[in-house]
Scaffold this motif. Structure first.
Motif, PDB file in Angstrom:
ATOM      1  N   UNK A 211      17.061  13.199   8.564  1.00  0.00           N
ATOM      2  CA  UNK A 211      16.747  12.025   7.736  1.00  0.00           C
ATOM      3  C   UNK A 211      15.708  12.450   6.717  1.00  0.00           C
ATOM      4  N   UNK A 212      15.887  12.090   5.446  1.00  0.00           N
ATOM      5  CA  UNK A 212      14.907  12.492   4.435  1.00  0.00           C
ATOM      6  C   UNK A 212      13.513  12.036   4.817  1.00  0.00           C
ATOM      7  N   UNK A 213      12.531  12.904   4.594  1.00  0.00           N
ATOM      8  CA  UNK A 213      11.178  12.625   5.032  1.00  0.00           C
ATOM      9  C   UNK A 213      10.580  11.348   4.480  1.00  0.00           C
TER      10      UNK A 213
ATOM     11  N   UNK B  96       5.811  20.465   0.717  1.00  0.00           N
ATOM     12  CA  UNK B  96       5.084  21.658   1.138  1.00  0.00           C
ATOM     13  C   UNK B  96       5.298  22.007   2.601  1.00  0.00           C
ATOM     14  N   UNK B  97       5.700  21.030   3.392  1.00  0.00           N
ATOM     15  CA  UNK B  97       5.906  21.258   4.822  1.00  0.00           C
ATOM     16  C   UNK B  97       7.182  22.074   5.013  1.00  0.00           C
TER      17      UNK B  97
ATOM     18  N   UNK C  60       0.797  -1.226   0.000  1.00  0.00           N
ATOM     19  CA  UNK C  60       0.000   0.000   0.000  1.00  0.00           C
ATOM     20  C   UNK C  60       0.830   1.277   0.000  1.00  0.00           C
ATOM     21  N   UNK C  61       2.119   1.177   0.338  1.00  0.00           N
ATOM     22  CA  UNK C  61       2.925   2.391   0.416  1.00  0.00           C
ATOM     23  C   UNK C  61       3.028   3.100  -0.934  1.00  0.00           C
ATOM     24  N   UNK C  62       2.906   2.365  -2.023  1.00  0.00           N
ATOM     25  CA  UNK C  62       3.034   2.969  -3.347  1.00  0.00           C
ATOM     26  C   UNK C  62       1.835   3.840  -3.689  1.00  0.00           C
TER      27      UNK C  62
ATOM     28  N   UNK D   7       2.673  11.653   0.268  1.00  0.00           N
ATOM     29  CA  UNK D   7       3.673  11.923   1.301  1.00  0.00           C
ATOM     30  C   UNK D   7       4.796  12.803   0.755  1.00  0.00           C
ATOM     31  N   UNK D   8       5.205  12.574  -0.485  1.00  0.00           N
ATOM     32  CA  UNK D   8       6.255  13.385  -1.105  1.00  0.00           C
ATOM     33  C   UNK D   8       5.791  14.837  -1.228  1.00  0.00           C
TER      34      UNK D   8
END
Length: 166
Positions: free
Chosen positions: A56-58, A45-46, A31-33, A39-40
């Motif tokens: 650590x990369x988000x 935007x965050x 499901x992560x795909x 999320x990216x």
């Protein structure tokens, strides 16, 4: 694992944590795909995301890669030690960089000065990095690097610090 470290308080389970379920891992991997593009965009935007290389990369911390999937399902103690050691090394570098920044700030003529506890290098290690070796294994890895586990910090996110004079 013969490196000495301060012992854990009585009653604290320091052994390896239970493996994650095969179904849960499969579900996360599949499901992560679907949620990864969202999320990216969210991380982009965050405005709290650090792009200076210290954080650590988000997205990388949430993606279950095939190698991590295999580690979670069939990883040996040695593989978990290597995985936790890399995470510990990254965290130590971040902790030392923070202290260096604070010391450079102190060297300038600003009114506020960092002192005492603010100049002790520290970092946190999440459970996903030490699941296969437990808190005791993480404490040994930290002791090999001259650091100690803060046993009062809990188990989801463990604080690790370098003692004064270390």
């Amino acid at each position: 694992m013969s490196t000495w470290h301060p012992p854990a308080p009585p009653g604290l389970n320091t052994g390896p944590l239970p493996r994650r379920s095969a179904f849960g891992l499969w579900l996360q991997f599949g499901l992560q795909w679907f949620w990864l593009p969202f999320r990216i965009v969210w991380d982009f935007l965050d405005n709290s995301v650090a792009f200076d290389g210290t954080a650590e990369p988000g997205v990388a911390k949430f993606v279950l890669t095939p190698s991590r999937y295999r580690l979670e399902r069939q990883g040996t103690r040695e593989e978990w030690e290597a995985w936790a050691g890399r995470a510990l090394d990254r965290g130590i570098e971040r902790g030392l960089a923070t202290v260096r920044r604070n010391q450079e700030f102190n060297a300038n003529k600003y009114r506020y000065k960092f002192k005492g506890d603010e100049l002790v290098p520290r970092t946190t290690i999440r459970r996903r990095y030490y699941r296969g070796i437990g808190l005791d294994g993480l404490a040994v890895l930290a002791a090999r690097r001259g650091w100690q586990v803060d046993w009062s910090s809990g188990t989801a996110e463990v604080r690790v610090f370098r003692p004064q004079g270390g």
